[in-house]
Design a protein around this motif. Structure first.
Motif, PDB file in Angstrom:
ATOM      1  N   ASN A 121      45.995 -82.356 -24.296  1.00  0.00           N
ATOM      2  CA  ASN A 121      46.665 -82.982 -23.148  1.00  0.00           C
ATOM      3  C   ASN A 121      47.284 -84.308 -23.563  1.00  0.00           C
ATOM      4  O   ASN A 121      48.418 -84.622 -23.204  1.00  0.00           O
ATOM      5  N   SER A 122      46.549 -85.086 -24.339  1.00  0.00           N
ATOM      6  CA  SER A 122      47.047 -86.388 -24.793  1.00  0.00           C
ATOM      7  C   SER A 122      48.217 -86.215 -25.753  1.00  0.00           C
ATOM      8  O   SER A 122      49.193 -86.971 -25.700  1.00  0.00           O
ATOM      9  N   ARG A 138      50.836 -71.644 -14.707  1.00  0.00           N
ATOM     10  CA  ARG A 138      52.190 -72.206 -14.805  1.00  0.00           C
ATOM     11  C   ARG A 138      52.228 -73.667 -14.346  1.00  0.00           C
ATOM     12  O   ARG A 138      52.920 -74.490 -14.940  1.00  0.00           O
ATOM     13  N   THR A 139      51.508 -73.997 -13.290  1.00  0.00           N
ATOM     14  CA  THR A 139      51.530 -75.389 -12.823  1.00  0.00           C
ATOM     15  C   THR A 139      50.834 -76.320 -13.807  1.00  0.00           C
ATOM     16  O   THR A 139      51.290 -77.446 -14.028  1.00  0.00           O
ATOM     17  N   LEU A 140      49.746 -75.862 -14.429  1.00  0.00           N
ATOM     18  CA  LEU A 140      49.047 -76.717 -15.381  1.00  0.00           C
ATOM     19  C   LEU A 140      49.773 -76.780 -16.717  1.00  0.00           C
ATOM     20  O   LEU A 140      49.777 -77.823 -17.381  1.00  0.00           O
ATOM     21  N   ASP A 141      50.411 -75.677 -17.127  1.00  0.00           N
ATOM     22  CA  ASP A 141      51.187 -75.698 -18.365  1.00  0.00           C
ATOM     23  C   ASP A 141      52.322 -76.710 -18.308  1.00  0.00           C
ATOM     24  O   ASP A 141      52.642 -77.368 -19.292  1.00  0.00           O
ATOM     25  N   ILE A 142      52.939 -76.823 -17.155  1.00  0.00           N
ATOM     26  CA  ILE A 142      54.135 -77.649 -17.025  1.00  0.00           C
ATOM     27  C   ILE A 142      53.803 -79.135 -16.890  1.00  0.00           C
ATOM     28  O   ILE A 142      54.626 -80.001 -17.182  1.00  0.00           O
ATOM     29  N   ARG A 143      52.580 -79.440 -16.501  1.00  0.00           N
ATOM     30  CA  ARG A 143      52.269 -80.794 -16.060  1.00  0.00           C
ATOM     31  C   ARG A 143      52.360 -81.844 -17.170  1.00  0.00           C
ATOM     32  O   ARG A 143      52.941 -82.917 -16.971  1.00  0.00           O
ATOM     33  N   ASN A 144      51.792 -81.591 -18.338  1.00  0.00           N
ATOM     34  CA  ASN A 144      51.750 -82.610 -19.382  1.00  0.00           C
ATOM     35  C   ASN A 144      53.133 -83.013 -19.860  1.00  0.00           C
ATOM     36  O   ASN A 144      53.335 -84.149 -20.302  1.00  0.00           O
ATOM     37  N   LEU A 145      54.083 -82.088 -19.819  1.00  0.00           N
ATOM     38  CA  LEU A 145      55.423 -82.337 -20.345  1.00  0.00           C
ATOM     39  C   LEU A 145      56.418 -82.630 -19.232  1.00  0.00           C
ATOM     40  O   LEU A 145      57.629 -82.515 -19.434  1.00  0.00           O
ATOM     41  N   ASN A 146      55.916 -83.021 -18.069  1.00  0.00           N
ATOM     42  CA  ASN A 146      56.787 -83.284 -16.923  1.00  0.00           C
ATOM     43  C   ASN A 146      56.395 -84.592 -16.262  1.00  0.00           C
ATOM     44  O   ASN A 146      55.238 -84.772 -15.853  1.00  0.00           O
ATOM     45  N   ASN A 147      57.353 -85.489 -16.144  1.00  0.00           N
ATOM     46  CA  ASN A 147      57.113 -86.775 -15.502  1.00  0.00           C
ATOM     47  C   ASN A 147      57.174 -86.691 -13.983  1.00  0.00           C
ATOM     48  O   ASN A 147      56.639 -87.543 -13.284  1.00  0.00           O
ATOM     49  N   GLN A 148      57.827 -85.645 -13.452  1.00  0.00           N
ATOM     50  CA  GLN A 148      58.044 -85.546 -12.020  1.00  0.00           C
ATOM     51  C   GLN A 148      56.858 -84.852 -11.332  1.00  0.00           C
ATOM     52  O   GLN A 148      55.827 -84.598 -11.959  1.00  0.00           O
ATOM     53  N   VAL A 149      57.005 -84.551 -10.052  1.00  0.00           N
ATOM     54  CA  VAL A 149      55.916 -83.922  -9.309  1.00  0.00           C
ATOM     55  C   VAL A 149      56.001 -82.410  -9.492  1.00  0.00           C
ATOM     56  O   VAL A 149      57.051 -81.810  -9.275  1.00  0.00           O
ATOM     57  N   VAL A 150      54.885 -81.801  -9.871  1.00  0.00           N
ATOM     58  CA  VAL A 150      54.823 -80.357 -10.077  1.00  0.00           C
ATOM     59  C   VAL A 150      54.406 -79.688  -8.770  1.00  0.00           C
ATOM     60  O   VAL A 150      53.449 -80.121  -8.115  1.00  0.00           O
TER      61      VAL A 150
END
Length: 610
Positions: A183-184, A437-449
């Protein structure tokens, strides 16, 4: 360490790996160097030419030894060189294929992002590989191979698809082998992309963080009309939603069943379904709800009025959708789509758009590539980014708090400048897919998932329906079941859980999140912000959170009636209140958050620590 060699091909030693840079090009001189900073290694590639030319393909090949690697997170995206397909043909996979069966993945500004992360089963990063290039296409191929030691053959391809004529170009290939939580590693990658590309992410209004209602699964296109939308909006507001997305069905398309997108492109309100659309929008907004409309700018139907004007300015036909994909390299195409959406927003008073299918605009199917003939861009990706920037800026000029939603697969950081919300791709009534899909996208996305809209059978038990929401807890919920058909027990469950979600919404959407067990499509998550913590168990697993803050919530998103903890830290004795999914208090007790212990909490229930 730094090497600088002017050769067409060369092997560069990096952390015990041998990276081969391949490809010959008579027009460009290639300079390659290697540098290391803060434990991360960069392969820097520079191209220069005396006159403009389109660079020829370059590949970076190496073998990563299989040392404590059990899985990987790869781009979703489309297979490179595949035919035009619908968005449903791109499944999630954690399996690293054998090299002879591996398929190259296509990434670009409108298709995922150029990175791949190899992990072990203890959530540790083993290699996060990425390119600084976010606009032009890059391909990734990874496959297991036993030759010369068991490991993974990895290939990155540059300029395999047309870009544009250049005199100079540079790209950095980033190799992060640090032994840290994956994640980091991924969050650090996003920060690096932002710095390297000087990205200014779109502002995120408060409304983007709060629960939504979407008409899609509840009403489909046939059920969208003023009466039904107003009824669902009123019920959704009472449950805790703040925005309604009116999906496909609002625009003129009386015989649309003959083809999904036959009338797309005109974006004119159906006056039979909505006699006075502006008044209807205002009525919903007066309920305290923001109002968004679905649009698909990449779909121009042959029965639309605009088709005749733009039919010679198309990229290709998406047969599965009975529509044409317009070519954004034509200024007339960008101007028409931008002006139409901005004017519709001004005329109707809506708060924003759900913008669908932008991943169809990419250079896999670009047809004519030459600059000119009315085109002012060579690169499809550059032109698409310009189109989305124009739409966003035009809408934002009309409403500074405009709400813009994009969806997988167009989640690239460069597009995060032009949308505040990014939604999981369509996966109705699929807990595993929506969660992953929501957790996969989260680390590489600055916006709201955002989760894909939640839908379930009206006869379902509340505790089972609740799993749809609880398994996507670290994203913004979008309810999309017909609330008029829900019984009082379903509505009670929804109201209670949405109230709990709202109470922790900043922590859930903006907290420092750690998602565990990605190789198993996630087993549990924790997220903390300021003095709040939320822990969510998705599967039977032993929980060992890093924090239990003063105000905390523990979510049992499983069928089991207990949660097991094995704490490394001593968080002391805490006062707990255990609820079922409908908000009924099951018990209150004191629990010592130290060592090995369990909490009895019903499936789909929650625990509050206050």
């Amino acid at each position: 360490m730094a090497l600088s060699i002017h050769l067409n091909a060369q092997v560069y030693p990096i952390n015990g790996l041998e990276l081969a840079v391949n490809g010959n090009d008579d027009h460009f001189k290639r300079t390659v160097s290697v540098s290391t900073e803060s434990g991360i290694t960069y392969l820097n590639i520079y191209l220069s030419a005396s006159k403009k030319a389109i660079p020829k393909p370059i590949s970076i090949n190496f073998k990563q030894p299989s040392i404590d690697i059990q899985s990987y997170l790869s781009p979703y995206g489309a297979n490179a060189e595949s035919n035009a397909t619908s968005l449903y043909n791109y499944p999630i996979s954690r399996m690293i294929p054998v090299s002879f069966a591996a398929k190259s993945k296509f990434t670009s500004a409108t298709m995922d992002q150029p990175s791949i992360t190899f992990i072990n089963n203890n959530n540790k990063n083993r290699l996060t590989l990425a390119a600084s290039e976010l606009t032009y296409p890059i391909t990734f191929l990874a496959g297991e191979n036993e030759d010369n030691g068991v490991g993974f053959e990895i290939r990155m391809g540059l300029f395999e698809y047309p870009t544009k004529s250049l005199t100079s170009y540079q790209v950095k290939i980033r190799l992060d082998h640090r032994d840290i939580n994956y994640n980091s590693a991924q969050k650090d990658l996003l920060k690096w992309w932002q710095t390297e590309n000087n990205l200014n992410f779109a502002s995120v209004p408060k409304a983007a963080h709060l629960p939504f209602y979407c008409t899609w699964y509840a009403l489909k296109a046939d059920g969208v009309n003023a009466e039904n939308v107003e009824r669902q909006a009123k019920l959704a507001k009472e449950l805790g939603c703040e925005t309604i997305i009116v999906d496909d069905g609002w625009q003129k398309a009386q015989d649309a069943k003959a083809g999904y997108c036959l009338y797309n492109g005109d974006w004119e309100v159906d006056t039979i379904r909505f006699k006075d659309f502006k008044s209807h929008v205002k009525k919903v907004q007066n309920m305290g709800m923001n109002y968004m409309l679905w649009v698909g700018p990449t779909m121009i139907g042959e029965k639309s009025k605009i088709y005749a004007k733009l039919k010679n300015k198309m990229l290709y036909k998406a047969d599965w959708a009975a529509a044409w994909v317009p070519d954004p390299r034509f200024p007339e195409v960008r101007k028409y789509l931008t002006d139409r959406l901005v004017s519709l927003m001004k005329q109707s008073g809506i708060n924003g758009y759900k913008i669908d299918f932008m991943d169809l605009m990419n250079s896999r199917f670009a047809g004519k590539m030459a600059y000119g003939d009315g085109r002012d861009y060579e690169s499809v990706e550059e032109a698409t980014v310009k189109l989305l920037a124009d739409i966003y800026n035009g809408c934002k000029a009309n409403n500074k708090d405009v709400l813009i939603e994009f969806r997988q697969f167009y989640t690239n950081p460069i597009l995060q400048q032009y949308a505040n919300m990014f939604r999981a791709i369509d996966c109705p009534n699929d807990i595993l897919e929506n969660r992953t899909r929501t957790l996969d996208i989260r680390n590489l996305n600055n916006q709201v998932v955002h989760a894909d809209p939640l839908a379930w059978n009206e006869q379902e038990k509340p505790a089972m329906s609740a799993l749809q929401l609880l398994n996507t807890m670290l994203s913004v919920p979008q309810v999309s079941t017909d609330l008029g058909k829900m019984d009082k027990n379903q509505l009670k469950m929804l109201k209670f859980l949405l109230s709990q979600w709202r109470d922790f919404n900043e922590t859930l959407t903006r907290g420092e999140a750690f998602n565990y067990g990605p190789e198993a499509f996630y087993t549990w998550s924790e997220t903390s912000l300021d003095n709040e913590t939320v822990i969510v168990a998705y599967q039977n697993s032993t929980l060992n959170p890093q924090k239990i803050n003063k105000k905390s919530m523990i979510v049992n998103a499983t069928h089991q009636d207990q949660l097991v903890f094995n704490m490394d830290k001593d968080f002391g004795t805490r006062n707990l209140t255990v609820y079922d999914c409908s908000g009924n208090i099951i018990k209150k007790e004191k629990v010592n958050f130290k060592g090995l212990f369990k909490i009895n909490v019903p499936g789909s229930g929650i625990v509050r620590i206050d």
